[in-house]
Design a protein around this motif. Structure first.
Motif, PDB file in Angstrom:
ATOM      1  N   PHE A  70      -3.707   5.499  -3.260  1.00  0.00           N
ATOM      2  CA  PHE A  70      -2.776   5.166  -2.216  1.00  0.00           C
ATOM      3  C   PHE A  70      -2.850   6.164  -1.024  1.00  0.00           C
ATOM      4  O   PHE A  70      -3.035   7.341  -1.375  1.00  0.00           O
ATOM      5  N   LYS A  71      -2.860   5.647   0.184  1.00  0.00           N
ATOM      6  CA  LYS A  71      -2.930   6.316   1.380  1.00  0.00           C
ATOM      7  C   LYS A  71      -2.302   5.395   2.319  1.00  0.00           C
ATOM      8  O   LYS A  71      -2.151   4.260   2.629  1.00  0.00           O
ATOM      9  N   ILE A  72      -1.495   6.173   3.155  1.00  0.00           N
ATOM     10  CA  ILE A  72      -0.688   5.670   3.994  1.00  0.00           C
ATOM     11  C   ILE A  72      -1.506   4.666   4.877  1.00  0.00           C
ATOM     12  O   ILE A  72      -2.336   4.842   5.519  1.00  0.00           O
ATOM     13  N   PRO A  73      -0.866   3.278   5.191  1.00  0.00           N
ATOM     14  CA  PRO A  73      -1.712   2.446   6.112  1.00  0.00           C
ATOM     15  C   PRO A  73      -1.554   2.688   7.542  1.00  0.00           C
ATOM     16  O   PRO A  73      -2.388   1.942   8.076  1.00  0.00           O
ATOM     17  N   ARG A  74      -0.717   3.513   7.972  1.00  0.00           N
ATOM     18  CA  ARG A  74      -0.317   3.820   9.346  1.00  0.00           C
ATOM     19  C   ARG A  74      -1.453   4.749   9.819  1.00  0.00           C
ATOM     20  O   ARG A  74      -1.294   5.918   9.754  1.00  0.00           O
ATOM     21  N   GLU A  75      -2.511   4.431  10.986  1.00  0.00           N
ATOM     22  CA  GLU A  75      -3.477   5.410  11.191  1.00  0.00           C
ATOM     23  C   GLU A  75      -2.722   6.360  12.305  1.00  0.00           C
ATOM     24  O   GLU A  75      -1.872   6.075  13.120  1.00  0.00           O
TER      25      GLU A  75
END
Length: 461
Positions: free
Chosen positions: A346-351
């Protein structure tokens, strides 16, 4: 930008704020009193815009309160660090010392006292009337007023029975200091697992080798007699990190007799049936996707473990389009027959923007029975709430973040934890934030009440 002492697997070393290790001495003489600032009329929380501008949230997240850093902890280098909770109080570490907040009304948190006790990192835990601080920086001595020096580092212990006037009790010097620590209570004895990077060949407080953790015994009725009781070697087949040896962080789950250690180059699953003699159940490494094994979290029934990768040590913008989603992220492992098997990431989807340091950092479970839901800090990536019930397909369900910190530099949420209906975020430069998530997935958590909470000592709900 890693310091000579290799504390650079963390934020403070990225900033090159640490100095080299030097020889130390055990605490001696009567403890010097801590300097305490009482603020009975401390500013209540507000939702006003902070220095970096208006906050941004998902529709299901509300920014309930914001309390800026206040003197004496509002200087350029006074970074907020970790959090612990007990009853109606939150304890917040800071490079300048620690603060105690009254959170009986989460919408209006108020500072009860602030204890000036400078050192990195000042990560904090609470057990009964005892508060423990991790000191990962050579100081002139164990007392709060010892000043800069090359003599000592380790754990400091305080009596916080009087929240308005905490008292320094004792200290324990440990090899290479204490970057983080983990409590394992056992009746009237509190065992503390000390994690620290190292070694540094020229140092007398952090000499090689450093392939171990240290276990400190604190008798709760006589904390002044705290001492190291074991230095177990938990690395029989060590995979050396390019940054450091030792461990960065250990999460214990005493009820399950398990612990998970993030040890820079390795993830380690431990049997802690005997808390003084932890045994390695499994040792894993992933040089393709992990740079710095930073921390670990069990799910509630201990059938999963999350390991986070602090790619870049907390000082780089790794939440951009140029960094793979498997790096600087969380790896989800299922625990099958006492063996860890990786399922997903999991990694945040907001660049994030190029000037925003962002990577997976400190978080905790949101106590939803039957679900695996996490809240986590991502430095300037903000606070993310995400569901990993499906280990192979975790997804974000809510978030909170700010625009880039004005003037640049290291900033953002250091720790974000759920406690009794609210999310508390310790922001490095901004102060304390209180959030609330209102979502059908997380609403059952509002029925779970905790008497205290130290994120590295998990309890079932």
């Amino acid at each position: 930008m890693i310091s000579a002492k290799l504390r650079g697997a963390v934020l403070c070393t990225v900033l090159l704020l640490t100095s080299a290790c030097a020889s130390g001495q055990q605490p001696a003489g009567a403890p010097a009193p801590a300097t305490t600032t009482q603020q009975t009329s401390a500013p209540a929380g507000t939702t006003a815009a902070s220095p970096s501008g208006e906050v941004m949230t998902s529709d299901n997240v509300k920014h309930v309160a914001h309390v800026p850093r206040t003197a004496p902890f509002n200087g350029e280098g006074d970074f907020n660090t970790d959090l612990a909770f007990q009853g109606d109080y939150a304890y917040v570490g800071n490079f300048g010392g620690f603060s105690i907040y009254d959170i009986s009304d989460p919408a209006k948190p108020a500072i009860v006292s602030q204890v000036a006790c400078p050192a990195q990192q000042n990560d904090v835990t609470i057990h009964g009337d005892l508060l423990v601080l991790s000191i990962d920086e050579p100081r002139g001595g164990p007392e709060c007023d010892s000043g800069e020096g090359q003599e000592w580092e380790g754990l400091r212990i305080f009596d916080v029975s009087d929240k308005k006037s905490p008292k320094y009790v004792s200290a324990v010097q440990t090899d290479c200091g204490s970057h983080t620590h983990t409590m394992v209570p056992a009746g009237e004895t509190l065992y503390v697992y000390v994690s620290s990077p190292g070694p540094e060949p020229e140092s007398k407080t952090c000499p090689p080798p450093h392939e171990l953790i240290q276990i400190v015994e604190i008798p709760t009725k006589s904390p002044q007699s705290a001492k190291i009781v074991a230095k177990p070697d938990i690395f029989p087949e060590r995979h050396h990190s390019e940054f450091a040896s030792g461990c960065h962080d250990i999460t214990a789950y005493p009820e399950k007799k398990l612990a998970a250690a993030a040890c820079f180059g390795d993830g380690v699953l431990l049997d802690i049936s005997d808390p003084v003699k932890p045994k390695v159940l499994q040792q894993i490494t992933d040089t393709e996707n992990f740079q710095i094994w930073h921390s670990a979290t069990f799910n509630n029934d201990a059938t999963k473990v999350l390991f986070s990768d602090e790619l870049g040590g907390g000082g780089q913008a790794t939440c951009d389009g140029n960094t793979p989603v498997t790096k600087g992220a969380d790896a989800v492992y299922d625990l099958v027959n006492n063996k860890l098997e990786r399922r997903g990431y999991f990694k945040i989807p907001r660049e994030q923007q190029a000037e925003e340091n962002c990577v997976a950092h400190n978080g905790s479970l949101i106590p939803v029975p039957g679900k695996d839901i996490m809240v986590q800090s991502w430095y300037q990536g903000g606070v993310s709430i995400w569901d990993f019930t499906d280990s192979a397909h975790p997804k974000e369900i809510g978030y909170f973040e700010r625009p880039p910190f004005p003037g640049g530099g290291i900033a953002g949420s250091w720790s974000a934890y759920y406690y009794n209906g609210y999310i508390y975020s310790s922001d490095i430069r901004e102060g304390l934030d209180v959030l609330q998530i209102n979502d059908p997935l997380t609403d059952p958590a509002k029925q779970v009440k905790m008497d205290d909470f130290n994120v590295q000592t998990q309890k079932s709900y």
